[in-house]
Scaffold this motif. Structure first.
Motif, PDB file in Angstrom:
ATOM      1  N   ARG A 144       0.887  -0.966   0.114  1.00 38.25           N
ATOM      2  CA  ARG A 144       0.464   0.368   0.229  1.00 38.25           C
ATOM      3  C   ARG A 144       0.915   1.428  -0.249  1.00 38.25           C
ATOM      4  NH1 ARG A 144      -5.343  -2.031  -1.949  1.00 38.25           N
ATOM      5  NH2 ARG A 144      -5.800   0.104  -0.433  1.00 38.25           N
ATOM      6  N   SER A 145       2.224   1.202  -0.138  1.00 43.03           N
ATOM      7  CA  SER A 145       2.741   1.846  -0.799  1.00 43.03           C
ATOM      8  C   SER A 145       2.693   2.925  -2.008  1.00 43.03           C
ATOM      9  CB  SER A 145       4.332   2.129  -0.582  1.00 43.03           C
ATOM     10  OG  SER A 145       4.925   1.222  -1.020  1.00 43.03           O
ATOM     11  N   PHE A 146       3.367   4.133  -2.292  1.00 43.51           N
ATOM     12  CA  PHE A 146       3.410   4.421  -3.765  1.00 43.51           C
ATOM     13  C   PHE A 146       5.604   5.045  -3.915  1.00 43.51           C
ATOM     14  CE2 PHE A 146       2.547   8.070  -1.294  1.00 43.51           C
ATOM     15  CZ  PHE A 146       3.267   9.449  -1.980  1.00 43.51           C
ATOM     16  N   SER A 147       4.828   5.100  -5.255  1.00 46.16           N
ATOM     17  CA  SER A 147       6.371   5.960  -5.902  1.00 46.16           C
ATOM     18  C   SER A 147       5.560   6.367  -6.468  1.00 46.16           C
ATOM     19  CB  SER A 147       7.154   4.378  -6.286  1.00 46.16           C
ATOM     20  OG  SER A 147       6.841   3.833  -7.254  1.00 46.16           O
ATOM     21  N   ALA A 148       6.802   7.121  -7.333  1.00 44.48           N
ATOM     22  CA  ALA A 148       7.074   8.447  -8.377  1.00 44.48           C
ATOM     23  C   ALA A 148       8.510   8.358  -8.760  1.00 44.48           C
ATOM     24  CB  ALA A 148       6.615   9.779  -7.879  1.00 44.48           C
ATOM     25  N   VAL A 149       8.324   8.274 -10.581  1.00 45.37           N
ATOM     26  CA  VAL A 149       9.583   7.923 -10.575  1.00 45.37           C
ATOM     27  C   VAL A 149       9.576   8.381 -12.525  1.00 45.37           C
ATOM     28  CG1 VAL A 149      11.249   5.938 -11.980  1.00 45.37           C
ATOM     29  CG2 VAL A 149       9.846   5.367  -9.984  1.00 45.37           C
ATOM     30  N   GLN A 150      11.042   9.502 -12.345  1.00 45.58           N
ATOM     31  CA  GLN A 150      10.893   9.839 -13.694  1.00 45.58           C
ATOM     32  C   GLN A 150      11.831   9.144 -14.455  1.00 45.58           C
ATOM     33  OE1 GLN A 150      14.399  11.441 -15.448  1.00 45.58           O
ATOM     34  NE2 GLN A 150      12.534  12.026 -16.779  1.00 45.58           N
ATOM     35  N   TRP A 151      10.958   8.491 -15.461  1.00 47.31           N
ATOM     36  CA  TRP A 151      11.154   7.992 -16.305  1.00 47.31           C
ATOM     37  C   TRP A 151      11.198   8.522 -18.038  1.00 47.31           C
ATOM     38  CZ3 TRP A 151      16.099   5.687 -16.480  1.00 47.31           C
ATOM     39  CH2 TRP A 151      15.743   4.591 -17.796  1.00 47.31           C
ATOM     40  N   GLY A 152      11.374   8.796 -19.077  1.00 49.62           N
ATOM     41  CA  GLY A 152      10.733   9.774 -20.134  1.00 49.62           C
ATOM     42  C   GLY A 152      11.356  11.349 -20.225  1.00 49.62           C
ATOM     43  N   THR A 153      10.364  11.738 -21.676  1.00 43.92           N
ATOM     44  CA  THR A 153      10.573  12.886 -21.843  1.00 43.92           C
ATOM     45  C   THR A 153       8.766  12.539 -22.398  1.00 43.92           C
ATOM     46  OG1 THR A 153      11.337  12.868 -23.468  1.00 43.92           O
ATOM     47  CG2 THR A 153      12.724  13.426 -22.286  1.00 43.92           C
ATOM     48  N   THR A 154       8.745  14.333 -22.394  1.00 44.04           N
ATOM     49  CA  THR A 154       7.076  14.178 -22.873  1.00 44.04           C
ATOM     50  C   THR A 154       7.100  13.689 -23.482  1.00 44.04           C
ATOM     51  OG1 THR A 154       7.361  17.074 -23.267  1.00 44.04           O
ATOM     52  CG2 THR A 154       6.406  16.498 -20.839  1.00 44.04           C
ATOM     53  N   ALA A 155       7.677  13.904 -24.595  1.00 48.50           N
ATOM     54  CA  ALA A 155       7.609  13.671 -26.080  1.00 48.50           C
ATOM     55  C   ALA A 155       7.733  11.709 -26.520  1.00 48.50           C
ATOM     56  CB  ALA A 155       8.632  13.961 -27.287  1.00 48.50           C
ATOM     57  N   ASP A 156       7.451  11.573 -24.854  1.00 50.34           N
ATOM     58  CA  ASP A 156       7.932   9.724 -25.400  1.00 50.34           C
ATOM     59  C   ASP A 156       6.562   9.204 -24.625  1.00 50.34           C
ATOM     60  OD1 ASP A 156      10.578  10.063 -25.680  1.00 50.34           O
ATOM     61  OD2 ASP A 156      11.260   9.744 -23.675  1.00 50.34           O
TER      62      ASP A 156
END
Length: 311
Positions: A144-156
């Motif tokens: 019941r946890s959450f994660s936020a991961v940056q992977w990619g760009t807005t064009a992907d």
């Protein structure tokens, strides 16, 4: 209808749970089921491969995205949608027919619900394009946890899959080139070791068609190329993860077919499949015996649920 060629050596199939199939196996018989959504009445029409069928009104055709998955962990896919207007996942638990819901995401996000923690339960997840980046927000069912991961760009484009075969879906994107016929690159953040892979495959305007086509328990990098004319063939290009050889061939027609790949024959390998809108027919190239089969289900104006993750 079909002209498939395998370049390289053949491999034997693995018979593990196909990750893509788990999203579309509504009756739990280890085969994907034929299913369509009819926007005019918001009804899911499901033909169970184990026998019988189900008609269920669920969702709203003008606001919802299809988001099938096993949200209750009973081994069967649940009817589910993500609503763009309020960022809520709504599903029907196949185990007891109760309704589940969770607010996860905001308007203009894209649903990417998959099993990211490997517990056999689909995790609500979205990707968000913001400030030039693609951010993955996942609510993990295991703790019941959450994660936020940056992977990619807005064009992907988001193309999640279990590319490393560890039982957990990986964050992955298809990065377009400068022009429609420029080479595209797949960037994969592996959940097994948090390393990454970059593989150039297909063109910018190809359709991504993820699946385990060689039965080695790993998602293969795969695309479909449309022709310039509506009557041209669709051409499939699959990079098999088992031996890095190419599976390629024509299957389907550009102007009338949706890609609907999945494991319909239950052999643990993804079948090359299309759904033809003009006739309401699924056409399947069975990986178990290379036989082409057809099954009529749905009609014009419907949407094949199996196409939920194509772009």
């Amino acid at each position: 209808m079909t002209a498939f060629v395998v370049f390289g050596s053949l491999v034997l199939s693995g018979f593990g749970q196909n990750k893509l199939r788990a999203q579309m196996d509504f009756d739990g018989d280890h085969k994907a089921d034929f299913a369509v959504f009819r926007a005019s009445n918001s009804v899911w029409y499901i033909n169970n491969s184990g026998g019988g069928f189900a008609f269920q009104q669920w969702g709203q055709g003008n606001t919802d995205f299809m988001a099938p998955g096993d949200y209750d962990g009973d081994g069967r896919a649940d009817i589910a949608v993500w609503r763009d207007t309020n960022g809520v996942f709504y599903w029907i638990n196949s185990s007891d027919n109760t309704v589940g819901a969770i607010q996860w995401g905001v308007t203009n996000d894209e649903p990417v619900a998959r099993d990211y923690d490997g517990d056999g339960i689909t995790d609500p997840a979205v990707v968000r394009r913001t400030n030039g980046s693609l951010i993955w927000y996942v609510f993990r069912s295991s703790d019941r946890s959450f994660s936020a991961v940056q992977w990619g760009t807005t064009a992907d484009f988001a193309v999640p899959g279990d590319y490393d075969g560890d039982g957990m879906f990986d964050f992955a994107i298809q990065r377009p080139g400068a022009t429609p016929t420029s080479a595209a690159t797949f960037w994969i953040l592996r959940s097994s070791d948090l390393g990454y892979s970059a593989v150039q495959w297909g063109f910018t305007n190809d359709i991504v068609v993820p699946g385990d086509y060689d039965g080695d328990h790993k998602t293969d990098i795969a695309v479909v190329r449309e022709g310039p004319l509506p009557t041209d063939n669709l051409v499939w290009y699959v990079l098999k993860s088992s031996d890095l050889t190419l599976l390629a061939g024509a299957f389907g027609i550009t102007g009338v077919d949706f890609t609907a790949q999945n494991d319909y024959d239950g052999d643990g390998k993804c079948d090359v499949t299309i759904w033809r809108e003009t006739t309401g027919d699924f056409w399947i190239l069975q990986s178990s015996d290379a036989v082409v089969g057809a099954f009529h289900w749905g009609g014009q104006g419907d949407f094949p649920i199996a196409a939920y993750d194509q772009h």
